[in-house]
Write an enzyme that holds these catalytic residues in place. Structure first.
Site, PDB file in Angstrom:
ATOM      1  N   GLU A 146       0.830  -1.214   0.000  1.00  0.00           N
ATOM      2  CA  GLU A 146       0.000   0.000   0.000  1.00  0.00           C
ATOM      3  C   GLU A 146       0.860   1.257   0.000  1.00  0.00           C
ATOM      4  OE1 GLU A 146      -3.318  -1.928   3.007  1.00  0.00           O
ATOM      5  OE2 GLU A 146      -2.251  -0.118   3.552  1.00  0.00           O
TER       6      GLU A 146
ATOM      7  N   CYS B 209      -1.569   1.644   8.394  1.00  0.00           N
ATOM      8  CA  CYS B 209      -0.710   0.623   7.858  1.00  0.00           C
ATOM      9  C   CYS B 209      -1.346  -0.763   7.687  1.00  0.00           C
ATOM     10  CB  CYS B 209       0.375   0.637   8.914  1.00  0.00           C
ATOM     11  SG  CYS B 209       1.704  -0.382   8.885  1.00  0.00           S
TER      12      CYS B 209
ATOM     13  N   CYS C 279      -0.554  -3.624  15.110  1.00  0.00           N
ATOM     14  CA  CYS C 279      -0.390  -3.306  13.684  1.00  0.00           C
ATOM     15  C   CYS C 279      -0.852  -4.447  12.785  1.00  0.00           C
ATOM     16  CB  CYS C 279       1.084  -2.988  13.418  1.00  0.00           C
ATOM     17  SG  CYS C 279       1.448  -2.706  11.689  1.00  0.00           S
TER      18      CYS C 279
HETATM   19  N1  SAH Z   1       7.714   0.076  10.597  1.00  0.00           N
HETATM   20  C1  SAH Z   1       7.868   1.460  10.732  1.00  0.00           C
HETATM   21  C2  SAH Z   1       7.157   2.258   9.667  1.00  0.00           C
HETATM   22  C3  SAH Z   1       5.802   1.776   9.237  1.00  0.00           C
HETATM   23  S1  SAH Z   1       4.518   1.845  10.465  1.00  0.00           S
HETATM   24  C4  SAH Z   1       7.463   1.917  12.121  1.00  0.00           C
HETATM   25  O1  SAH Z   1       6.889   1.120  12.857  1.00  0.00           O
HETATM   26  O2  SAH Z   1       7.771   3.057  12.450  1.00  0.00           O
HETATM   27  C5  SAH Z   1       4.139   3.589  10.460  1.00  0.00           C
HETATM   28  C6  SAH Z   1       3.440   4.059  11.715  1.00  0.00           C
HETATM   29  O3  SAH Z   1       2.093   3.554  11.763  1.00  0.00           O
HETATM   30  C7  SAH Z   1       4.126   3.605  12.989  1.00  0.00           C
HETATM   31  O4  SAH Z   1       4.353   4.669  13.878  1.00  0.00           O
HETATM   32  C8  SAH Z   1       3.124   2.620  13.539  1.00  0.00           C
HETATM   33  O5  SAH Z   1       3.241   2.493  14.918  1.00  0.00           O
HETATM   34  C9  SAH Z   1       1.795   3.205  13.093  1.00  0.00           C
HETATM   35  N2  SAH Z   1       0.670   2.267  13.175  1.00  0.00           N
HETATM   36  C10 SAH Z   1       0.659   0.930  12.983  1.00  0.00           C
HETATM   37  N3  SAH Z   1      -0.578   0.426  13.196  1.00  0.00           N
HETATM   38  C11 SAH Z   1      -1.380   1.461  13.520  1.00  0.00           C
HETATM   39  C12 SAH Z   1      -2.760   1.611  13.866  1.00  0.00           C
HETATM   40  N4  SAH Z   1      -3.576   0.557  13.884  1.00  0.00           N
HETATM   41  N5  SAH Z   1      -3.221   2.839  14.151  1.00  0.00           N
HETATM   42  C13 SAH Z   1      -2.405   3.920  14.114  1.00  0.00           C
HETATM   43  N6  SAH Z   1      -1.105   3.858  13.796  1.00  0.00           N
HETATM   44  C14 SAH Z   1      -0.580   2.644  13.511  1.00  0.00           C
HETATM   45 FE1  SF4 Z   2       5.536  -2.558  13.823  1.00  0.00          FE
HETATM   46 FE2  SF4 Z   2       5.926  -0.737  11.862  1.00  0.00          FE
HETATM   47 FE3  SF4 Z   2       6.218  -3.365  11.379  1.00  0.00          FE
HETATM   48 FE4  SF4 Z   2       3.784  -2.393  11.827  1.00  0.00          FE
HETATM   49  S1  SF4 Z   2       5.109  -1.914  10.120  1.00  0.00           S
HETATM   50  S2  SF4 Z   2       4.694  -4.311  12.681  1.00  0.00           S
HETATM   51  S3  SF4 Z   2       4.244  -0.801  13.315  1.00  0.00           S
HETATM   52  S4  SF4 Z   2       7.454  -2.139  12.764  1.00  0.00           S
END
Ligand code: SAH
Ligand code: SF4
Length: 356
Positions: free
Chosen positions: A89, A346, A129
């Site tokens: 995405e 995400c 996530c």
């Molecule tokens: N893996 C990296 C970048 C991708 S996730 C990271 O974790 O930083 C990007 C952001 O989306 C992160 O801050 C993550 O914590 C947030 N995120 C993931 N699931 C989410 C949800 N259900 N609601 C709000 N933010 C979320």
């Molecule tokens: Fe955690 Fe970012 Fe990976 Fe989602 S995408 S599992 S928030 S590290």
């Protein structure tokens, strides 16, 4: 048939040996990244021979759009299919609207942020996530990362000169794919491609301390965002199992060595989850943790999805948390939940498409 190579995987100087003189590489890049042509054949300033040669060896379409959803706030979420059938995405977020003077003349263009993916899936395993659910399928190549920006700019007719910001906050953990992500940063920043300065590119990480150090040593000039979400190791490990490998202290020590521009700061993302990490005591601990660091805090309200075990806190709680941080002198914003109505967090569009 011979398998074609994705030309978006290469920095212009890497093509120089094959496409001489350098001036032709420049022209080729302008056709692809600035004029958004669809095939080598239309690149009329290149010789017929060269066009033929390029077309026999390369392609520049690493992904197709299979679904998209437009939110009421103007953001658009895209579901892309890669050439091996896997899906990722990306989101286009219009941040500031265009402005006009009193005579109706445009004085500034819409400012966009593009949120892009770095991996198919993710192995960090965060409990809140959706992307984490299926584990890691594979890394994206540099060209597949660049391809998301090309597709979105091209299909929204965003001209070359309009500035866009890039955030590596789509699917995946960018620092788990450091080699390709750092290359993508350099390709996107190149003057012959999009010229998106590294200062306009933010890498968001769940806190891989070792790779934060490596990224710092590369001195690319990118901005760093840390998904902190919890201020003590016990809670952080519960939310983000990666914390067992890299605890909060190790992340903070890696950050202290990270080169940042005088005027910039490290961004700490803090996901507020109802009744889990949104209390006054958490805010207090956060202030203590950030002491002495050039930091800004971005609060995110948890975006629920079907089956999620957590709840979204009310806005009032977020405002209180923010007020406390500000009183302690820390810059603190609340991320606008753009695209809430289109499952913009995400992994959520991909999940939905697999259910359908
Ligand atoms: N893996 C990296 C970048 C991708 S996730 C990271 O974790 O930083 C990007 C952001 O989306 C992160 O801050 C993550 O914590 C947030 N995120 C993931 N699931 C989410 C949800 N259900 N609601 C709000 N933010 C979320
Ligand atoms: Fe955690 Fe970012 Fe990976 Fe989602 S995408 S599992 S928030 S590290």
């Amino acid at each position: 048939m011979k398998k074609l190579i994705n030309i978006l995987d290469f920095l212009p100087e890497e093509l120089e040996n094959e496409i001489k003189p350098m001036f032709h590489v420049k022209q080729l890049c302008q056709w692809i990244y600035q004029k958004y042509v669809d095939d080598f054949d239309s690149m009329s300033s290149l010789s017929k021979d060269l066009r033929l040669k390029l077309g026999q060896k390369y392609h520049f379409s690493p992904l197709q759009c299979v679904n998209f959803l437009q939110s009421q706030d103007g953001s658009i979420k895209y579901l892309f299919e890669l050439n091996d059938g896997l899906r990722i995405e990306a989101v286009l977020l219009p941040m500031k609207k265009e402005k006009f003077d009193e005579k109706g003349k445009r004085i500034s263009h819409t400012k966009y942020t593009l949120c892009i993916s770095s991996q198919v899936g993710c192995r960090s395993g965060c409990s809140f996530c959706l992307t984490a659910k299926g584990g890691l399928k594979r890394n994206l190549s540099a060209g597949e990362i660049v391809g998301q920006v090309l597709w979105i700019k091209k299909h929204n007719k965003i001209p070359y000169e309009h500035r866009v910001n890039i955030v590596y906050m789509g699917m995946g953990e960018p620092l788990d794919n450091l080699k390709n992500v750092s290359k993508a940063v350099r390709i996107l920043a190149h003057n012959d491609t999009f010229a998106i300065s590294p200062r306009r590119q933010t890498i968001s990480t769940s806190g891989l301390a070792k790779q934060i150090k490596e990224l710092g040593q590369m001195n690319l000039g990118v901005l760093l965002a840390i998904s902190l979400h919890a201020v003590n190791d016990a809670l952080r490990t519960e939310l983000m199992p990666i914390n067992k490998a890299y605890n909060i202290a190790s992340i903070m020590s890696a950050i202290r060595e990270f080169p940042i521009n005088q005027r910039k700061r490290i961004m700490f993302e803090y996901l507020l989850i109802d009744n889990i990490n949104d209390k006054r005591e958490h805010a207090k601990e956060l202030v203590k943790l950030l002491n002495g660091i050039k930091a800004k805090v971005n609060l995110i309200l948890f975006n629920p999805y079907e089956g999620s075990i957590y709840k979204r806190p009310c806005m009032q709680k977020a405002l209180e948390f923010q007020k406390f941080m500000r009183e302690k002198g820390i810059t603190c914003t609340i991320r606008e939940s753009k695209g809430l109505d289109i499952l913009a967090a995400c992994g959520q569009l991909k999940q939905r498409s697999e259910e359908l």
